[in-house]
Design a protein around this motif. Sequence first.
Motif, PDB file in Angstrom:
ATOM      1  N   LYS A  56     -15.781   7.473   5.737  1.00  0.00           N
ATOM      2  CA  LYS A  56     -15.985   6.400   4.759  1.00  0.00           C
ATOM      3  C   LYS A  56     -15.617   6.884   3.364  1.00  0.00           C
ATOM      4  O   LYS A  56     -15.005   6.158   2.580  1.00  0.00           O
ATOM      5  CB  LYS A  56     -17.445   5.948   4.801  1.00  0.00           C
ATOM      6  N   GLU A 103     -12.726   5.323   0.904  1.00  0.00           N
ATOM      7  CA  GLU A 103     -13.005   4.854  -0.461  1.00  0.00           C
ATOM      8  C   GLU A 103     -12.080   5.520  -1.473  1.00  0.00           C
ATOM      9  O   GLU A 103     -11.615   4.876  -2.419  1.00  0.00           O
ATOM     10  CB  GLU A 103     -14.475   5.130  -0.805  1.00  0.00           C
ATOM     11  N   GLN A 136      -8.680   3.905  -1.075  1.00  0.00           N
ATOM     12  CA  GLN A 136      -8.706   2.554  -1.645  1.00  0.00           C
ATOM     13  C   GLN A 136      -8.610   2.607  -3.165  1.00  0.00           C
ATOM     14  O   GLN A 136      -7.881   1.822  -3.790  1.00  0.00           O
ATOM     15  CB  GLN A 136     -10.002   1.852  -1.230  1.00  0.00           C
ATOM     16  N   TYR A 137      -9.339   3.549  -3.755  1.00  0.00           N
ATOM     17  CA  TYR A 137      -9.333   3.666  -5.217  1.00  0.00           C
ATOM     18  C   TYR A 137      -7.934   3.970  -5.740  1.00  0.00           C
ATOM     19  O   TYR A 137      -7.453   3.322  -6.680  1.00  0.00           O
ATOM     20  CB  TYR A 137     -10.302   4.764  -5.647  1.00  0.00           C
TER      21      TYR A 137
END
Length: 426
Positions: A378, A382, A385-386
């Motif tokens: 996870k 993240e 994605q950032y």
Amino acid sequence: MRELNYNLYLVFYHIFLILFNVAMQLAALFHPKAKAWVNGRKGIWQKLANAIDKKDKVIWMHVASLGEFEQGRPLLEKLKSTYPTYKLLLTFFSPSGYEVRKNYKGADWVFYLPMDGPKNAKRFLDIAHPSLVIFVKYEFWFFYLKKISYKKIPLLLVAALFRKEMSFFKWYGSISRKMLARFDHLFVQNASSFQLLQQLGLEQIVSISGDTRFDRVIENAVTPTPIEIIKKFKGDSPLLIAGSTWPGDEKVIQQAILDPSLNQLKLVIAPHEINTAHLEQLQLLFPEAVLFSSSHIHSNNRILLIDSIGQLATCYQYADFALIGGGFKQPGIHNTLEAAVYGIPIFFGPNYEKFAEAIELVKVGAAFSLKNTQDAGKQLAEQLQYFLANNPAKVEAGDAARRYVLSQKGATEKILKFIANKRYLS
């Protein structure tokens, strides 16, 4: 008392050599790498004698395995071009290095190193008669170093890295310290290594040269060889390349790419162990993956498995992100520099404290360590994605990676200058 301790350690070293050889002979019955180690040394004396003529002028470089070879390679290739009248002898201890580089064209001869011992060391040196000997990073064999020193052959250690927990700095490290003193010069990667050797009174034969691997990756990145399969596979999509992965890394990657927000991200996995069993495990973990060797790779494929050796470093030229394997349950992460030189953000597991370049990449904001928890996947998702949503941040991290690598250039030239000034090969 000190002499007694030294002699006692030497007895233990003799016993170690005998037991190690017996253990490898037994392991060869069951383990492919041990079998390669044993079989590769069969007939080694005749092979050496047939290859090396007494009239040859020889430079001998010894490395433990593939990683150390990559550190020694820039120096080896510069020596070949700088001193063309000399022939280069390259030896490996490990089959994982020898089997990959046994046909390496940068050396005149590539062999396994015969097992250490007073008779073996003397016999090897009589055949090879090197004018200069270079050991890379961690490789220390007592009788080889002793015989080289007695023959007054110039002996260098390059790209060395020392930590206080190593035997050289312990009460029982008498024989290890003796081996260090055999070298004419020790080229270390950083100031902390210099300070540790200074405590042993060796500062007169120590220089901080840096890590020769930086020179190698910089040179490779100037004109990288195109890989059309990877280029076609990537298309216009963002690409994460996971290099030298182990099962712990691969489970984290699987968790990350299940995130629906990463549907457009493509993935290349180059596992550390390329064998049938591991590839089958990967195909179970990533059912949609195609093999690099397949003839059915298209731009609509999402996951590609590299099933051949020697592709990874060049693949990074197409990456937008890199995950470097070995940072979870393994001893430590693999080569971060091959990716960093291309100016991309880098991820790895938490076990990176023994790797100076990884520590520095984290400090400058170019690399990011994932926690060793069930949420590591996870966390990776993240982070990806950032950066996908924030291109300036991605560019900033990538630029920091490239600047760091370029700032460390020059170790090879420092060592070459030392060799020239000492007139070892004049």
